[in-house]
Design a protein around this motif. Structure first.
Motif, PDB file in Angstrom:
ATOM      1  N   ASN A  60       0.821  -1.185   0.040  1.00 46.86           N
ATOM      2  CA  ASN A  60       0.033  -0.067  -0.119  1.00 46.86           C
ATOM      3  C   ASN A  60       0.788   1.268   0.037  1.00 46.86           C
ATOM      4  O   ASN A  60       0.369   2.556  -0.296  1.00 46.86           O
ATOM      5  N   TYR A  61       2.006   1.067   0.501  1.00 43.76           N
ATOM      6  CA  TYR A  61       2.883   2.210   0.509  1.00 43.76           C
ATOM      7  C   TYR A  61       3.044   3.245  -0.727  1.00 43.76           C
ATOM      8  O   TYR A  61       2.793   4.308  -0.698  1.00 43.76           O
ATOM      9  N   SER A  62       3.159   2.546  -1.988  1.00 40.46           N
ATOM     10  CA  SER A  62       3.113   3.533  -3.409  1.00 40.46           C
ATOM     11  C   SER A  62       2.073   2.902  -4.212  1.00 40.46           C
ATOM     12  O   SER A  62       2.250   3.070  -5.418  1.00 40.46           O
ATOM     13  N   LEU A  63       1.029   2.089  -3.646  1.00 41.56           N
ATOM     14  CA  LEU A  63       0.266   1.535  -4.508  1.00 41.56           C
ATOM     15  C   LEU A  63      -0.353   2.463  -5.551  1.00 41.56           C
ATOM     16  O   LEU A  63      -0.887   2.113  -6.797  1.00 41.56           O
ATOM     17  N   GLU A  64      -0.617   3.702  -5.193  1.00 42.59           N
ATOM     18  CA  GLU A  64      -1.248   4.752  -5.932  1.00 42.59           C
ATOM     19  C   GLU A  64      -0.564   5.149  -7.366  1.00 42.59           C
ATOM     20  O   GLU A  64      -1.002   5.392  -8.363  1.00 42.59           O
ATOM     21  N   VAL A  65       0.791   4.821  -7.266  1.00 40.19           N
ATOM     22  CA  VAL A  65       1.606   5.286  -8.374  1.00 40.19           C
ATOM     23  C   VAL A  65       1.945   4.121  -8.932  1.00 40.19           C
ATOM     24  O   VAL A  65       1.967   3.991 -10.155  1.00 40.19           O
ATOM     25  N   TYR A  66       2.128   2.846  -8.419  1.00 39.43           N
ATOM     26  CA  TYR A  66       2.332   1.570  -9.027  1.00 39.43           C
ATOM     27  C   TYR A  66       1.361   1.184  -9.951  1.00 39.43           C
ATOM     28  O   TYR A  66       1.334   0.416 -10.845  1.00 39.43           O
ATOM     29  N   THR A  67      -0.190   1.689  -9.483  1.00 41.83           N
ATOM     30  CA  THR A  67      -1.276   1.047 -10.311  1.00 41.83           C
ATOM     31  C   THR A  67      -1.070   1.552 -11.667  1.00 41.83           C
ATOM     32  O   THR A  67      -2.008   1.334 -12.653  1.00 41.83           O
ATOM     33  N   SER A 113      -6.497   4.636  -4.982  1.00 44.23           N
ATOM     34  CA  SER A 113      -6.145   5.773  -5.566  1.00 44.23           C
ATOM     35  C   SER A 113      -7.411   7.106  -5.275  1.00 44.23           C
ATOM     36  O   SER A 113      -6.820   8.238  -5.043  1.00 44.23           O
ATOM     37  N   LEU A 114      -8.646   6.812  -5.045  1.00 38.25           N
ATOM     38  CA  LEU A 114      -9.453   7.799  -4.495  1.00 38.25           C
ATOM     39  C   LEU A 114      -9.339   8.141  -3.031  1.00 38.25           C
ATOM     40  O   LEU A 114      -9.389   9.377  -3.067  1.00 38.25           O
ATOM     41  N   LEU A 115      -8.854   7.504  -2.227  1.00 39.90           N
ATOM     42  CA  LEU A 115      -8.376   7.940  -0.861  1.00 39.90           C
ATOM     43  C   LEU A 115      -7.317   8.498  -0.793  1.00 39.90           C
ATOM     44  O   LEU A 115      -7.056   9.646  -0.367  1.00 39.90           O
ATOM     45  N   CYS A 116      -6.285   8.373  -1.688  1.00 38.79           N
ATOM     46  CA  CYS A 116      -5.174   9.320  -1.872  1.00 38.79           C
ATOM     47  C   CYS A 116      -5.628  10.703  -2.328  1.00 38.79           C
ATOM     48  O   CYS A 116      -5.105  11.707  -1.772  1.00 38.79           O
ATOM     49  N   PHE A 117      -6.324  10.662  -3.325  1.00 42.64           N
ATOM     50  CA  PHE A 117      -6.987  11.871  -4.039  1.00 42.64           C
ATOM     51  C   PHE A 117      -7.674  12.635  -2.961  1.00 42.64           C
ATOM     52  O   PHE A 117      -7.532  13.971  -2.819  1.00 42.64           O
ATOM     53  N   TYR A 144       1.185  -9.041 -11.798  1.00 36.72           N
ATOM     54  CA  TYR A 144       2.169  -9.629 -10.826  1.00 36.72           C
ATOM     55  C   TYR A 144       1.732  -9.026  -9.189  1.00 36.72           C
ATOM     56  O   TYR A 144       1.951 -10.017  -8.763  1.00 36.72           O
ATOM     57  N   LEU A 145       1.229  -7.946  -9.199  1.00 33.39           N
ATOM     58  CA  LEU A 145       1.055  -7.558  -8.050  1.00 33.39           C
ATOM     59  C   LEU A 145      -0.509  -8.323  -7.417  1.00 33.39           C
ATOM     60  O   LEU A 145      -0.462  -8.835  -6.234  1.00 33.39           O
ATOM     61  N   LYS A 146      -1.217  -8.710  -8.311  1.00 33.76           N
ATOM     62  CA  LYS A 146      -2.409  -9.597  -8.060  1.00 33.76           C
ATOM     63  C   LYS A 146      -2.057 -10.801  -7.582  1.00 33.76           C
ATOM     64  O   LYS A 146      -2.481 -11.128  -6.600  1.00 33.76           O
ATOM     65  N   ARG A 147      -0.942 -11.552  -8.263  1.00 34.71           N
ATOM     66  CA  ARG A 147      -0.518 -12.670  -7.750  1.00 34.71           C
ATOM     67  C   ARG A 147       0.282 -12.770  -6.330  1.00 34.71           C
ATOM     68  O   ARG A 147      -0.032 -13.496  -5.591  1.00 34.71           O
ATOM     69  N   ILE A 148       0.608 -11.554  -5.926  1.00 38.84           N
ATOM     70  CA  ILE A 148       1.357 -11.455  -4.641  1.00 38.84           C
ATOM     71  C   ILE A 148       0.132 -11.343  -3.688  1.00 38.84           C
ATOM     72  O   ILE A 148       0.373 -11.964  -2.455  1.00 38.84           O
ATOM     73  N   SER A 154      -1.667   7.580 -15.927  1.00 34.66           N
ATOM     74  CA  SER A 154      -1.336   8.479 -15.150  1.00 34.66           C
ATOM     75  C   SER A 154      -2.244   8.493 -13.817  1.00 34.66           C
ATOM     76  O   SER A 154      -3.315   8.232 -13.900  1.00 34.66           O
ATOM     77  N   PHE A 155      -1.732   8.943 -12.535  1.00 38.44           N
ATOM     78  CA  PHE A 155      -2.561   9.084 -11.557  1.00 38.44           C
ATOM     79  C   PHE A 155      -3.713  10.085 -11.848  1.00 38.44           C
ATOM     80  O   PHE A 155      -4.696   9.891 -11.425  1.00 38.44           O
ATOM     81  N   LYS A 156      -3.389  11.340 -12.262  1.00 41.85           N
ATOM     82  CA  LYS A 156      -4.266  12.271 -12.568  1.00 41.85           C
ATOM     83  C   LYS A 156      -5.342  11.883 -13.369  1.00 41.85           C
ATOM     84  O   LYS A 156      -6.692  11.919 -13.075  1.00 41.85           O
TER      85      LYS A 156
END
Length: 157
Positions: free
Chosen positions: A15-22, A74-78, A31-35, A118-120
Motif C-alpha cells: 500500500n505504500y506506493s500503490l497509487e503510483v504503482y497502479t 487511488s481515490l483515498l489518496c486523492f 504480478y501484484l495480484k499474484r502477490i 497516470s494518477f491524474k
C-alpha cells in the motif's frame, strides 16, 4: 494472527506506493495480484491447487475485489490530497466542473498514450463515475473510506 501479520507487514509495503504503482503496465498489475493471492493463501491457509477458494477469499481480505481495491486506494489518496490541500502542485492540477446536480473533474487532454495511465487521469475517470454523494469533501477521511468501500462492494466492476 496471520491476518494481522499480513496487513501489518506485507500489505503495508504494498500500500505504500500503490497509487503510483497502479499506473504501470497490466503485466505488473497481474504480478501484484499474484502477490496478493499468495498473501491470501498464507492468511487463510489455502493450498496452491484451490484457485477458486483463493478468488473467493481475496474480497474478504481486501474488503472488495482486487481492481476495486486499486481504485479505492487511488481515490483515498486523492481525497486526502484535496482535503488537506497539499501538495499544492497536485491540488492545482485538478479542475472541477460544478453543475447544479454534481461535481466532476475535467479530464486532461492526453497527447501521449502512456499518460493515459497516470494518477491524474485515472483518478479523474474514477471520480467522475462515482455517485454524487461520494463526490463531496464534507466527510472525514474514515467515514469517506467506509462509504467508498460500501459502494465498491455493492457495485462490483
Amino acid at each position: 494472527v496471520r491476518y494481522r501479520l499480513a496487513h501489518a507487514l506485507l500489505m503495508s509495503k504494498i500500500n505504500y506506493s500503490l497509487e503510483v504503482y497502479t499506473g504501470t503496465s497490466s503485466g505488473n498489475i497481474d504480478y501484484l495480484k499474484r502477490i496478493v493471492r499468495r498473501i491470501v493463501r498464507y492468511v487463510f491457509d489455502v493450498r496452491v491447487r484451490d484457485h477458486d477458494r483463493v478468488s473467493e477469499l481475496v474480497p474478504d481480505f481486501l474488503g472488495c475485489e482486487f481492481h476495486n481495491y486499486l481504485h479505492l486506494r487511488s481515490l483515498l489518496c486523492f481525497y486526502k490530497i484535496m482535503k488537506l490541500g497539499q501538495p499544492i502542485f497536485l491540488v492545482d492540477d485538478f479542475t472541477f466542473i460544478h453543475s447544479t446536480r454534481n461535481i466532476q473533474i475535467e479530464i486532461p487532454r492526453i497527447h501521449l498514450s502512456i499518460l493515459e495511465r497516470s494518477f491524474k487521469v485515472r483518478v479523474c475517470r474514477i471520480w467522475n463515475h462515482l455517485p454524487s454523494t461520494l463526490r463531496l469533501f464534507s466527510y472525514s477521511y474514515l467515514i469517506y473510506k467506509k462509504h467508498l468501500l460500501n459502494w465498491f462492494v455493492l457495485n462490483v466492476s
